[in-house]
Write a protein that holds these residues in place. Structure first.
Motif, short mmCIF file in Angstrom:
data_model
loop_
_atom_site.label_atom_id
_atom_site.label_comp_id
_atom_site.label_asym_id
_atom_site.label_seq_id
_atom_site.Cartn_x
_atom_site.Cartn_y
_atom_site.Cartn_z
N THR B 24 -63.63 -25.62 -4.75
CA THR B 24 -63.61 -26.99 -4.29
C THR B 24 -62.18 -27.41 -3.99
O THR B 24 -61.22 -26.76 -4.42
CB THR B 24 -64.18 -27.95 -5.35
N ALA B 25 -62.07 -28.50 -3.25
CA ALA B 25 -60.74 -29.00 -2.91
C ALA B 25 -59.99 -29.43 -4.16
O ALA B 25 -58.77 -29.26 -4.27
CB ALA B 25 -60.87 -30.18 -1.94
N THR B 26 -60.71 -29.97 -5.13
CA THR B 26 -60.04 -30.41 -6.35
C THR B 26 -59.44 -29.22 -7.10
O THR B 26 -58.34 -29.30 -7.63
CB THR B 26 -61.04 -31.13 -7.27
N GLU B 27 -60.20 -28.13 -7.11
CA GLU B 27 -59.67 -26.94 -7.79
C GLU B 27 -58.39 -26.47 -7.11
O GLU B 27 -57.45 -26.06 -7.76
CB GLU B 27 -60.71 -25.83 -7.75
N LEU B 28 -58.40 -26.54 -5.79
CA LEU B 28 -57.21 -26.13 -5.06
C LEU B 28 -56.06 -27.07 -5.35
O LEU B 28 -54.92 -26.66 -5.53
CB LEU B 28 -57.52 -26.11 -3.56
N PHE B 29 -56.38 -28.34 -5.45
CA PHE B 29 -55.33 -29.34 -5.60
C PHE B 29 -54.78 -29.34 -7.02
O PHE B 29 -53.58 -29.31 -7.23
CB PHE B 29 -55.92 -30.71 -5.26
N ALA B 30 -55.67 -29.37 -7.99
CA ALA B 30 -55.22 -29.55 -9.38
C ALA B 30 -55.26 -28.27 -10.19
O ALA B 30 -54.71 -28.23 -11.28
CB ALA B 30 -56.11 -30.60 -10.05
N GLY B 31 -55.89 -27.24 -9.69
CA GLY B 31 -55.99 -26.02 -10.48
C GLY B 31 -56.95 -26.23 -11.63
O GLY B 31 -57.71 -27.19 -11.66
N TYR B 32 -56.92 -25.31 -12.58
CA TYR B 32 -57.80 -25.42 -13.73
C TYR B 32 -57.01 -26.06 -14.86
O TYR B 32 -55.81 -25.90 -14.94
CB TYR B 32 -58.28 -24.03 -14.15
N PRO B 33 -57.69 -26.76 -15.74
CA PRO B 33 -56.96 -27.34 -16.87
C PRO B 33 -56.29 -26.24 -17.68
O PRO B 33 -56.90 -25.20 -17.93
CB PRO B 33 -58.04 -28.06 -17.68
N PRO B 34 -55.04 -26.42 -18.05
CA PRO B 34 -54.33 -25.34 -18.74
C PRO B 34 -54.83 -25.15 -20.17
O PRO B 34 -55.46 -26.03 -20.74
CB PRO B 34 -52.89 -25.80 -18.72
N HIS B 35 -54.51 -23.99 -20.72
CA HIS B 35 -54.76 -23.76 -22.14
C HIS B 35 -53.79 -24.62 -22.95
O HIS B 35 -52.63 -24.78 -22.56
CB HIS B 35 -54.51 -22.30 -22.49
N PRO B 36 -54.24 -25.16 -24.07
CA PRO B 36 -53.32 -25.99 -24.85
C PRO B 36 -52.20 -25.15 -25.46
O PRO B 36 -52.40 -23.98 -25.77
CB PRO B 36 -54.22 -26.57 -25.95
N VAL B 37 -51.04 -25.75 -25.60
CA VAL B 37 -49.95 -25.10 -26.32
C VAL B 37 -49.46 -26.06 -27.39
O VAL B 37 -49.76 -27.24 -27.36
CB VAL B 37 -48.76 -24.71 -25.40
N ASP B 38 -48.74 -25.52 -28.34
CA ASP B 38 -48.22 -26.36 -29.42
C ASP B 38 -47.23 -27.37 -28.85
O ASP B 38 -46.58 -27.13 -27.83
CB ASP B 38 -47.55 -25.48 -30.48
N ARG B 39 -47.11 -28.47 -29.56
CA ARG B 39 -46.34 -29.59 -29.06
C ARG B 39 -44.92 -29.24 -28.63
O ARG B 39 -44.48 -29.68 -27.57
CB ARG B 39 -46.33 -30.68 -30.14
N PRO B 40 -44.18 -28.46 -29.42
CA PRO B 40 -42.79 -28.20 -28.99
C PRO B 40 -42.69 -27.46 -27.66
O PRO B 40 -41.66 -27.53 -27.01
CB PRO B 40 -42.23 -27.34 -30.13
N LEU B 41 -43.76 -26.77 -27.27
CA LEU B 41 -43.67 -26.00 -26.04
C LEU B 41 -44.20 -26.74 -24.82
O LEU B 41 -44.06 -26.25 -23.71
CB LEU B 41 -44.46 -24.69 -26.20
N GLN B 42 -44.81 -27.88 -25.06
CA GLN B 42 -45.45 -28.56 -23.94
C GLN B 42 -44.51 -28.86 -22.78
O GLN B 42 -44.88 -28.68 -21.63
CB GLN B 42 -46.14 -29.84 -24.42
N PRO B 43 -43.28 -29.32 -23.06
CA PRO B 43 -42.43 -29.67 -21.92
C PRO B 43 -42.01 -28.48 -21.07
O PRO B 43 -41.56 -28.66 -19.94
CB PRO B 43 -41.19 -30.31 -22.57
N LEU B 44 -42.17 -27.26 -21.60
CA LEU B 44 -41.76 -26.10 -20.82
C LEU B 44 -42.66 -25.90 -19.61
O LEU B 44 -42.24 -25.33 -18.61
CB LEU B 44 -41.82 -24.83 -21.68
N PHE B 45 -43.91 -26.32 -19.74
CA PHE B 45 -44.88 -26.02 -18.70
C PHE B 45 -45.11 -27.26 -17.85
O PHE B 45 -45.13 -28.38 -18.36
CB PHE B 45 -46.20 -25.56 -19.33
N ARG B 46 -45.29 -27.02 -16.58
CA ARG B 46 -45.37 -28.14 -15.65
C ARG B 46 -46.54 -29.05 -15.99
O ARG B 46 -46.43 -30.27 -15.94
CB ARG B 46 -45.55 -27.60 -14.23
N ARG B 47 -47.66 -28.47 -16.39
CA ARG B 47 -48.83 -29.30 -16.67
C ARG B 47 -49.06 -29.42 -18.18
O ARG B 47 -50.15 -29.77 -18.63
CB ARG B 47 -50.05 -28.73 -15.99
N GLY B 48 -48.04 -29.13 -18.97
CA GLY B 48 -48.14 -29.35 -20.40
C GLY B 48 -48.95 -28.31 -21.14
O GLY B 48 -49.32 -28.53 -22.29
#
Lengths: 547, 265
Positions: B24-48
């Motif tokens: 779908t267009a949404t999948e292309l636009f937003a991708g899939y929801p990322p896997h969660p990471v621990d709080r200190p690492l969240q800022p490293l990744f563009r989508r948290g």
């Protein structure tokens, strides 16, 4: 009830024990209101406080508002245990057998009172008199057919007549289950509430099979409690006989296809006999006997056991055994590796990535007998997987495929065991095999490495040199010289910019066969890499890598 | 001109519809929801979080520790994680990062077979940490990335992999606590750089053995004092972005869509 042994129990409980114990420990008189605070809430309060309107569950401020002179004391389980243990020792002279269920609560099996007292009432009266005279605490007695029911009965000082436990429990709220074990049943109780099962009686009306199907073992135990039974689940079936099949291979063979053929036939026999007994086999032990009389025994856990799965496991086991250690190369026999094995030894897993080739197992030192044994048998319902596992079948299938391609020992699942070195605490077990820890992880391991711990384990001999190129000497008091270079044979040299204190680890000195003496050291190289080094019998090794 | 625009749009649409795994267009636009990471690492990744459906490249000295920290939260949510080509990981160290050991598998297959094993594992696992045994040809790489995208899993590559989405590089590691032969290793401050989110500092591992944010007051002073850093604060504080780039999660930009298209061709 008639079929099972009743565990009729007398429970003697001191109400509000934490508050009473804290008052005793601090030397307050009985007139002083005491409240015990845990996590900001009143956990327990004594009778004086209760008359002023203090209740459990209030926060500190609200409790002090109702009773300004309330002594608020933080909860200390040690005090509970200590004070109770000191007072209860008098019971040792009164009854033969009793159990401390929790601080403030003691359970006495009714059977131990039968011979000394005429009936339960007089027994309880004698016990209460003895205890109250000695301690001055107010005990509430409760008698019922199970310890759980007796505990609930002691809250109202009730004697439940034999056989009437279920009726006694029926009107009690389902949340009473937390009295038995708050941690085990804590999640179940709100669930029952949401299903409209507010009392133990309503819960007990359900069919046991339905409860097991819906709530699993925990539900089954809770259901037994609610019906006035002990919560130990009786063993489903008795293994009346061993399920075991064996066959001799004539002539002996190491060929995978021959082994598979026999294994398939034997597995069919084994599974047939297991099925005939109405059971499901989830683990199978495979024992291989070589022509030289040595044994290889492994236990495999297979989720969906069938003939070909067993045959695969047997083939992997034979392959790995013949190719790696080999029946001929067992230490102690003094027999050097035969020249004919050279081709097999070269068969590093890397050399044949493309699955199994029967010609690679030496045919002359094959397997002369195989034996299969059902190592774990369950009732068919017991093997059901959790509904909430995400695609476990796909994971198992993928990993088995890789095991089939590269050998069973290439897929490893982690576990922890006791030990001091990172390599000792590691317990990597091949997928679907029973882990067999050598050392107890719960035992104290003085000298175990504190966090942060290395992430990779290795055992590489290295040279640790000081600035002039001499080996760094470690003594119990410390290092003789400052380490400057870490040289890995065949791996280059690294400049050391930082190092920790060295500390000796001595273990097993009482037994020369397990005695270890080593000196540990952590170094950081100029690249920012950190290593855990260990010096044992005069040689430095890298034992861990902080990668 | 307008006809040309229409032509290019339809060509683009056709190309987009050929992207495997994008429906779908949404999948292309937003991708899939990322896997969660621990709080200190969240800022490293563009989508948290650890991106799904694409490869994440980790380079530098401390890459394995970073990879373990990144997949810890996902394993606690019952996602399966496999490690390939890393030798023998230390179980106690892994557990310190907060990884659920029941969901963790290590594979010891020959390094020259890594691509084959990886392509089997991609089918089933949610997170895969791989140290490549050899460099891939562009064709192999594209097939692997397409498979990753189709399975919507996270592939963490310890080493260079052109075409990967997040490209984190550990720039510097600074161990503290040793104090020239007196103490022992206590914690390590690492600087992680990402072209997408800038440079961040965090403690990896902290004194507890896991990842932790750098205490706010502790900036660069601790490096001067040489390892007298206070114990790491146990969460809550976000890591300090040193030279922060984009921090807010933004949807996929046109250059990323372009890159996806290129990887198909």
């Amino acid at each position: 009830m008639s079929t099972e042994t009743a565990h009729r129990t007398v429970v003697l409980a001191v109400p509000d024990w934490p508050a009473v114990a804290a008052g005793i420990a601090r030397g307050f008189g009985p007139g002083v209101p005491v409240g015990i605070l845990r996590a900001g809430r009143i956990l327990s309060c004594n009778a004086t406080a209760r008359t002023s309107g203090v209740e459990t569950g209030l926060n500190k401020r609200a409790a002090q508002l109702r009773c300004p002179q309330l002594e608020v004391i933080p909860w200390d389980p040690d005090v509970d245990h200590r004070v109770f243990a000191a007072g209860i020792s008098v019971l040792e002279e009164l009854v033969a057998r009793f159990t401390l269920l929790s601080p403030g609560v003691v359970g006495i099996p009714a059977s131990s009172l039968q011979r000394a007292y005429a009936d339960e009432e007089s027994a309880v009266e004698a016990l209460l008199t003895g205890l109250t005279d000695a301690t001055g605490w107010e005990f509430f007695p409760g008698i019922a057919d199970t310890a759980f029911a007796a505990l609930l009965a002691s809250r109202t000082a009730t004697r439940v007549p034999p056989g009437a436990t279920a009726e006694f429990l029926a009107p009690l709220p389902a949340s009473s289950l937390t009295v038995a074990d708050a941690r085990t049943y804590g999640e179940l109780v709100p669930l029952l509430g949401r299903l409209g099962l507010t009392t133990l009686g309503r819960f007990a009306e359900l069919a046991p099979a339905d409860v097991h199907a819906r709530f699993g073992t925990v539900g089954e135990r809770a259901h037994r409690l609610a019906r006035g039974l002990e919560d130990r689940i009786p063993v489903d079936h008795v293994r009346a006989r061993e399920h075991r099949v064996a066959a001799a291979l004539e002539p002996p063979s190491g060929r995978g296809d021959v082994l598979s053929f026999h294994a398939r036939r034997l597995a069919g026999e084994l599974l047939g006999s297991v099925r005939a007994a109405g059971l499901v086999c989830t683990q199978v032990s495979i024992t291989l006997t070589s022509t030289t009389g040595e044994l290889s025994r492994r236990t495999w856990r297979i989720l969906d056991m069938d003939e070909s799965a067993v045959a695969d496991r047997l083939r992997w086991q034979a392959e790995g055994w013949l190719a790696s250690a080999g029946p001929q190369q067992v230490p102690g026999t003094g027999e050097p590796p035969a020249g004919s094995r050279a081709g097999v030894d070269a068969e590093d897993p890397g050399a044949n990535g493309s699955g199994f080739d029967p010609t690679e197992i030496g045919a002359e030192d094959g397997i002369s007998a195989i034996q299969l044994e059902a190592a774990e048998l369950l009732s068919p319902l017991g093997t059901q997987q959790s509904l909430f596992d995400q695609h476990p079948g796909r994971i198992a299938h993928t990993l088995e495929r890789i095991q089939g391609l590269f050998g069973p020992d290439t897929v490893l699942v982690p576990g922890l065991q006791g030990g001091r070195e990172p390599a000792e605490t590691n317990l990597w077990t091949p997928w679907q095999q029973q882990p067999q820890p050598d050392r107890d992880p719960e035992a104290p391991w003085p000298g175990a490495l504190p966090a942060p711990r290395p992430t990779l384990v290795e055992h590489t001999p290295v040279d640790l040199l000081d600035e002039r190129g001499a080996t760094v000497v470690a003594r119990p008091s410390g290092l003789d010289n400052t380490p400057a270079v870490l040289r890995v044979p065949g791996g280059g040299s690294f400049a050391i910019v930082e190092h920790s204190a060295s500390w000796p680890v001595e273990a097993g000195w009482w037994d020369p066969s397990i005695a270890q003496y080593r000196v540990r050291l952590q170094v950081v190289t100029a690249e920012g890499l950190a290593y855990l080094l260990s010096k044992e019998s005069g040689r430095w090794h890298i034992t861990g890598r902080y990668a | 001109m307008s006809a040309e625009a229409v032509h290019s749009t339809s060509a683009l649409t056709e190309q987009l519809s050929r992207l495997p795994g994008v429906r779908t267009a949404t999948e292309l636009f937003a991708g899939y929801p990322p896997h969660p990471v621990d709080r200190p690492l969240q800022p490293l990744f563009r989508r948290g979080g650890l991106p799904r459906g694409e490869a994440t490249q980790l380079t530098g000295a401390h890459a394995f520790a970073l990879a373990l920290a990144a997949c810890a939260a996902a394993t606690r949510e019952q996602q399966w994680c496999a490690v390939l080509g890393l030798g023998e990981p230390a179980v106690a160290g892994i557990a310190d990062f907060g990884i659920e050991l029941d969901r963790f598998v290590s594979l010891r297959t020959p390094p020259q077979d890594w691509l084959r094993v990886t392509s089997i594992l991609v089918e089933a696992f949610d997170i895969l940490i791989v140290r490549p045994g050899f460099a891939l040809s562009p064709g192999e790489r594209n097939r692997l990335l397409a498979k990753v995208r189709e399975r919507r899993m996270s592939l963490i590559v310890l080493g260079e992999l052109p075409g990967s989405g997040e490209q984190l590089a550990v720039r510097s590691t600074r161990w503290s606590g040793t104090r020239r032969g007196v103490g022992r290793l206590e914690q390590c401050t690492v600087q992680v750089h990402s072209p997408r989110t800038g440079t961040h500092s965090l403690l990896l591992p902290a004194a507890s053995g896991g990842a932790a944010p750098v205490p706010a007051s502790n900036g660069s002073a601790s490096s001067a004092s040489g390892g007298l850093a206070p114990a790491a604060a146990s969460g809550g504080v976000a890591p300090v972005p040193v030279a922060s780039g984009r921090l807010a999660p933004v949807p996929a930009t046109s250059d990323e869509v372009e890159r996806m298209i290129r990887s198909v061709d």
